[in-house]
Every structure is written in C-alpha cells, then in structure tokens.
Write an enzyme that holds these catalytic residues in place. Sequence first.
Site, short mmCIF file in Angstrom:
data_model
loop_
_atom_site.label_atom_id
_atom_site.label_comp_id
_atom_site.label_asym_id
_atom_site.label_seq_id
_atom_site.Cartn_x
_atom_site.Cartn_y
_atom_site.Cartn_z
N SER A 1 38.36 48.78 46.73
CA SER A 1 38.58 49.14 45.29
C SER A 1 37.32 48.38 44.77
CB SER A 1 39.69 48.87 44.79
OG SER A 1 40.15 47.83 44.69
N LYS B 1 55.36 36.07 46.35
CA LYS B 1 54.14 36.21 45.43
C LYS B 1 54.68 36.18 44.09
CE LYS B 1 49.51 36.53 44.27
NZ LYS B 1 48.74 35.79 44.68
N ALA C 1 39.72 55.37 39.95
CA ALA C 1 41.07 55.15 40.61
C ALA C 1 41.29 55.99 41.76
CB ALA C 1 42.15 54.94 39.65
N LYS D 1 30.31 52.08 38.18
CA LYS D 1 30.95 53.24 38.66
C LYS D 1 29.76 54.48 38.73
CE LYS D 1 35.37 52.02 37.56
NZ LYS D 1 36.36 51.96 36.05
N1 HSE Z 1 38.85 48.07 34.06
C1 HSE Z 1 38.89 49.63 34.69
C2 HSE Z 1 38.96 50.36 33.79
C3 HSE Z 1 39.85 49.42 35.90
O1 HSE Z 1 39.24 50.07 32.81
O2 HSE Z 1 38.55 51.68 33.83
C4 HSE Z 1 39.52 50.50 36.60
O3 HSE Z 1 38.48 50.36 37.52
#
Ligand code: HSE
Length: 333
Positions: A122, A64, A153, A223
């Site tokens: 995720s 990769k 995360a 989220k």
């Molecule tokens: N782009 C997202 C953030 C990454 O800035 O929180 C994690 O979900």
Amino acid sequence: MRAIRVSLFGFGNVGKAVAGALIGKERFFREKYGIALKVVSISDTSGVVWLPEGIDLREALLVKETLGRLSAWTNDYEVYEFSPMDAVKEIEADVVIDVTNDKNAWRWHLTALREGKALVTSNKPPLAFHYAELVGEAEKRNVPYLFEATVMAGTPVIGLLRENLLGDRVEGIEAVLNATTTFILSRMEEGRTFEEALKEAQSLGIAERDPDGDILGIDAGYKATILHCVAFEPITFDKARVKGIAGITRGEVQRVRARGKTIRLVATVEMGKVTVEPREVSLDSPLAVESHENAAVIKTDLLGELAIKGAGAGLKETASGVVSDVIKAALRL
Ligand code: HSE
C-alpha cells in the site's frame, strides 16, 4: 489446503488492520480458496518478530496495543534487529506485505522480487518513482507485484485498469484520489474551519501521519502517477504538476456550493500528462464525492465512459485492498 507464508512489514494502523482482517477472515479464506495464510514475521520500527511456525496474530495485536512496540515482546518470541533488506533476504516467505511509509522501500521490493517472493503493498512512493524497474523485475521473474491499496484504498481501480479493460485504449482519467482533502472540503461546506476538519480527518486515520502530503496534493499526485503508469506507460512523480488545497477558505467553498457546484481536488491523467489541482465540479458529477470517498472517471475507446467510486481511505478499507492482493498472489503462486 495450501499454506502460504506471509512476512508483514509495517505494524502501524494499516498493519494492525491487515492483521485484524487476516484473523477475521481465516475461515473464509480456507473455505473459499483452500488457502491458509501463516504470518511468519512482523516488523515495526522497533524490530522484527520471526517464527517460521507462524505468529499468533491476536497476541501480536495485544502486545502492540498494550506495549506500543514489538521489541517489548520478549517472553515468547525472538525479536531481531534486521533492516527491512536483511529481513527480506533472511526470512523465508511466499508473500511479502509492505504497509510501511518507507520511501526507500523500492530497494527491498526489488530484492524480494529477485528472491522470487510475491510483493503486496500500500506504500505509494516506490511505485510513483520506480514503477518501471519494479514491474519490469516482477514480469521478468513471473512473480506477483500487486499494489491495489496504493490508489483508492480497496476500491479496485488498479485491478480494473491492470486486469480488465485489456482490449481498451484508455484516453483519459479524471479522478478524486485524496480522501483527506475531500473530507476537509466537505466539512468546510458544512461550516467547519480548515483546522477543525483536518483534526477530524487525522483522528479518523484518513490523513497521513504528516498531513502536508495530503493538503499540498502530493499524495494525490503519487496516486495519479501510479494510474498513469498502469493506464498508459511508466512515468515518475517529478513529471506531475501538482497544486493542493492550502489557501482555500470556508467562504469560498460555501459560495461555490451555493452556485450548485463543489470544489474537489481533481487529478487529470492523460498520455504523458499528470495534473492535480482544486477544481469546481458539478454536484451531479461522479467526482462530487463526499467524506472519505474517492472516484475515477475513465474514458476508453471501446467502452466509453466508466465511473468507479468508493472508499479512498480508512483502515479496514485499505486492509481490503491489501488482503485481496494477498489472496490474488497466493492463488497465482
Ligand atoms: N491520506 C490518504 C488520503 C490515505 O487521504 O487519501 C489513503 O491513501
């Protein structure tokens, strides 16, 4: 030793970080849990590499990195042109990992669950739009459906709400859930421009490929919707009221800072209500996070106020949540 077959969907930055963590932790997982994870397939947008005996992850990473796509790897492995749906049906696996950005992935998540495969993800939109169907299907079939890395995360806010606090009634959550906007706002407080700070967030792998979702509050909205589903009841993202940080100037953030406060993109989650908007936060609040941190303050009837804070983005930080869920799934299977 129990061998667990893993099918990995997505081999971009997060997928590569997950593969790296699986390599680095192989011995730890064997010794601590008696589990040997065997990756039987890896998919990227170019194709699917599938080997029931297990793929050499070091070699996959090398291919990769050097050739840019899995379909270029033709000397040792067969590369298939499966759609994710076909791959989920065809490839025998115990755990399917989705670290893609596929907005329609909920369809193949459902198929994986119907086939009795555990699913770890995720990827946020499937949950932000189809939580009830997905979790309902997983519960009906008694198959793990785990999504720690969708919110904060690897900082375990989902586990906290879903597997602990089971006797508490959540009254409300206030949270900073997007790392890119925190990163940009904190850098602007230090004197950088919005554009400079955004570029830096992109180079660190914090921002989404298309950073509009971060800036406009959509990522935080996804989220916060997922938190609502876990803490209260299923809801979909279209019910969320979302405002991002576009238009906030360096002068404004610096003036607020001089008054002993800081602007952060704050999500409020209450029964039936999800909002995301920039707000002034006192510097001594748990929500006054810096750099790529996230935080959530959860209020419950029995425990009172609980704060959880930690990395909210980053590659190994996201891999932490994914890999932890893979182990959780493996232990439950
Ligand atoms: N782009 C997202 C953030 C990454 O800035 O929180 C994690 O979900």
